[in-house]
Motif scaffolding. Structure first.
Motif, PDB file in Angstrom:
ATOM      1  N   PHE A   1       1.231  80.738 -35.545  1.00 41.03           N
ATOM      2  CA  PHE A   1       2.381  80.009 -34.964  1.00 41.03           C
ATOM      3  C   PHE A   1       1.769  79.434 -33.611  1.00 41.03           C
ATOM      4  CE2 PHE A   1       4.684  82.236 -37.820  1.00 41.03           C
ATOM      5  CZ  PHE A   1       5.850  81.281 -38.148  1.00 41.03           C
TER       6      PHE A   1
ATOM      7  N   ARG B   1       3.148  81.798 -24.983  1.00 38.94           N
ATOM      8  CA  ARG B   1       2.760  83.276 -25.075  1.00 38.94           C
ATOM      9  C   ARG B   1       1.955  83.403 -23.977  1.00 38.94           C
ATOM     10  NH1 ARG B   1       2.202  81.993 -30.779  1.00 38.94           N
ATOM     11  NH2 ARG B   1       0.181  81.072 -30.460  1.00 38.94           N
TER      12      ARG B   1
ATOM     13  N   PHE C   1      11.658  88.887 -33.521  1.00 37.52           N
ATOM     14  CA  PHE C   1      10.922  88.105 -34.356  1.00 37.52           C
ATOM     15  C   PHE C   1       9.483  88.129 -34.127  1.00 37.52           C
ATOM     16  CE2 PHE C   1      15.430  86.718 -33.882  1.00 37.52           C
ATOM     17  CZ  PHE C   1      15.903  86.804 -35.112  1.00 37.52           C
ATOM     18  N   SER C   2       8.908  89.163 -34.415  1.00 39.50           N
ATOM     19  CA  SER C   2       7.447  89.216 -33.676  1.00 39.50           C
ATOM     20  C   SER C   2       6.476  88.662 -34.410  1.00 39.50           C
ATOM     21  CB  SER C   2       7.222  90.823 -33.393  1.00 39.50           C
ATOM     22  OG  SER C   2       7.217  91.384 -34.599  1.00 39.50           O
TER      23      SER C   2
ATOM     24  N   ASP D   1      10.892  93.052 -36.112  1.00 40.05           N
ATOM     25  CA  ASP D   1      10.604  92.022 -37.178  1.00 40.05           C
ATOM     26  C   ASP D   1      11.313  92.896 -38.478  1.00 40.05           C
ATOM     27  OD1 ASP D   1       8.816  89.310 -37.350  1.00 40.05           O
ATOM     28  OD2 ASP D   1       9.454  90.120 -39.424  1.00 40.05           O
ATOM     29  N   ILE D   2      11.719  92.076 -39.225  1.00 41.27           N
ATOM     30  CA  ILE D   2      12.397  92.476 -40.457  1.00 41.27           C
ATOM     31  C   ILE D   2      11.225  92.696 -41.546  1.00 41.27           C
ATOM     32  CG2 ILE D   2      12.759  90.251 -41.805  1.00 41.27           C
ATOM     33  CD1 ILE D   2      15.859  91.407 -42.432  1.00 41.27           C
TER      34      ILE D   2
ATOM     35  N   ASP E   1      16.730  94.020 -38.988  1.00 35.46           N
ATOM     36  CA  ASP E   1      17.333  92.802 -38.917  1.00 35.46           C
ATOM     37  C   ASP E   1      17.539  92.684 -37.315  1.00 35.46           C
ATOM     38  OD1 ASP E   1      18.787  90.426 -38.646  1.00 35.46           O
ATOM     39  OD2 ASP E   1      20.467  91.120 -40.079  1.00 35.46           O
ATOM     40  N   ALA E   2      16.948  91.586 -36.638  1.00 30.19           N
ATOM     41  CA  ALA E   2      17.240  91.455 -35.460  1.00 30.19           C
ATOM     42  C   ALA E   2      18.476  91.141 -34.883  1.00 30.19           C
ATOM     43  CB  ALA E   2      16.078  90.342 -34.880  1.00 30.19           C
TER      44      ALA E   2
ATOM     45  N   PRO F   1      12.629  82.332 -36.678  1.00 27.15           N
ATOM     46  CA  PRO F   1      12.391  81.597 -37.464  1.00 27.15           C
ATOM     47  C   PRO F   1      13.280  80.380 -37.315  1.00 27.15           C
ATOM     48  CG  PRO F   1      13.217  83.126 -38.972  1.00 27.15           C
ATOM     49  CD  PRO F   1      13.362  83.842 -37.713  1.00 27.15           C
TER      50      PRO F   1
END
Ligand code: SAH
Length: 407
Positions: free
Chosen positions: A216, A223, A239-240, A261-262, A294-295, A314
């Motif tokens: 990304f 960042r 959501f890393s 993260d999932i 699940d965040a 996302p």
């Protein structure tokens, strides 16, 4: 006119509704099918069409896209020009030259061509060290794949590899023609992942199968900012993905970093990126943990609080009808993420949903955080990175806000 073909069918000529004419004149790069009010014949995918205005004057040139609701992708407005090999080549060189001087030697992962905003509709070109990833979002490019590689190599002679990535919409048409998502268009190196540098940190990018083009790149500046705000902090990266924010935080002096993260695959990728930077004492010195969950659920019910919380989900609205649901989801996430921030701590909430407007996103975050009854201030708002220029509203998908909690 010099751009009229001498052989074959007559040049495809279009006339638009007055509203579409105005939009094109002011620089909008898309014309939807229902806004084309006249054409001299059926158009072929990828052919260059010429648009005339109500007074029969030249208005624009664009790529005709019969398979998309965006029927014409504007290439050029103003005076007529011949769209020939030299024109395309100069346009590629111009986009790439626009990045000159943006990054030092310690950053070799960045966007070289950002679609419409760089004059290349439905086309992205990203660099990861010596490998370039060409992502195509429409069959309009199908007949020009070899040319694209030639134009790219002419503008970037040192490139070692060009990988083709295809959006879901474009895949079928390209596959019929023998192309495959993830194939090399140039170069022999077939490895899935490439190591590149961002501010001196090393990352793997899966250029063959990864999301987007493998990384990304659009969040680089955020960042960086998180890195500069993480000294001594316990950091949660929700959501890393492959740990982009986490590595910057660790290198910035974070005591601990937790990836949430999932996807086990994303968490593995983050572990590999930590491994890749273990020679940096700050990275190896930070405690790195992974939570697969699940965040939405974990931010509400998981244990502990943090000094820095990053929440970069996302896209939650890929289509217009998903917009209201997405705004509600941003509220829920911001509320839950704020609950994870310690007094004095920082929350970075981001959205990459094109259909959620900047003001809607900010309003959703503020509304949700206000409900916590905590005192906080908005420290900063952020948007697109300089290698991701956005010249029209639909291209302005990325927005982020930093909140500092006083208690
Ligand atoms: N912030 C990242 C990019 C995030 S991409 C960066 O800078 O690189 C979005 C990530 O969210 C993906 O890794 C995806 O696996 C993850 N994801 C999607 N839905 C999720 C959910 N409900 N809970 C947790 N993670 C989720």
């Amino acid at each position: 006119m010099s751009n009229i073909e001498r052989t074959g069918p007559p040049r495809l000529r279009l006339r638009l509704t007055p509203a579409a004419e105005g939009a094109v004149r002011s620089g909008h790069p898309w014309v939807y099918g229902e806004r084309i009010r006249e054409s001299n014949r059926e158009g072929r995918s990828g052919e260059v069409a010429v648009v005339y205005d109500r007074k029969d004057r030249f208005l624009a040139l664009g790529l005709y896209d019969p398979d998309s609701p965006i029927r014409l992708r504007v290439l050029h407005t103003g005076k007529p020009v011949p769209v020939d090999d030299a024109w395309w080549q100069a346009r590629m060189a111009a986009a790439i030259a626009r990045r000159a001087g943006l990054f030092g030697a310690d950053t070799d992962g960045y966007r070289l061509v950002n679609g419409e905003s760089d004059g290349w509709p439905a086309l992205i070109l990203d660099r990861y060290a010596g490998a370039l990833v060409l992502k195509l979002y429409s069959a309009v490019w199908l007949e020009r794949v070899d040319d694209l590689v030639r134009w790219i190599r002419a503008a970037e002679p040192s490139v070692g590899r060009v990988v083709l990535r295809l959006s879901r919409n474009a895949q079928a048409a390209f596959e019929v023609a023998g192309y495959r998502d993830g194939q090399n268009l140039f170069g022999a190196d077939a490895a899935d992942s490439v190591v590149f540098h961002e501010d001196g940190l090393r990352f793997w990018s899966d250029v063959v199968k990864g999301q987007k083009t493998g990384f990304f790149l659009d969040q680089r500046e955020n960042r960086r900012r998180v890195g500069s705000l993480s000294a001594g902090a316990e950091v949660l990266n929700a959501f890393s993905f492959s740990g982009g924010f986490s590595l910057h935080a660790a290198r910035g002096g974070a005591v601990s970093v937790t990836d949430l993260d999932i996807s086990p695959h994303a968490l593995d990728a983050a572990r590999r990126n930590f491994e890749l930077n273990r020679e940096d004492p700050r990275v190896s010195g930070a405690r790195h943990q992974s939570v697969q969950a699940d965040a939405f659920e974990w931010l509400e019910n998981g244990p502990g609080r943090f000094d820095v919380v990053i929440c970069d989900p996302p896209s939650l609205a890929k289509r217009e009808h998903e917009r209201a649901g997405a705004i509600e989801a941003y509220r829920r996430l911001a509320h839950a993420a704020a609950g994870k921030v310690r007094p004095g701590g920082l929350l970075l909430a981001a959205s990459c949903s094109a259909h959620v407007l900047e003001e809607e996103f900010h309003a959703a975050v503020i509304e949700a955080v206000d409900r916590t009854d905590r005192r906080y201030e908005v420290v900063e708002r952020a948007a697109h990175a300089p290698d991701h220029p956005a010249t029209f509203d639909e291209a302005r998908y990325l927005k982020a806000v930093y909140l500092r909690f006083r208690d």
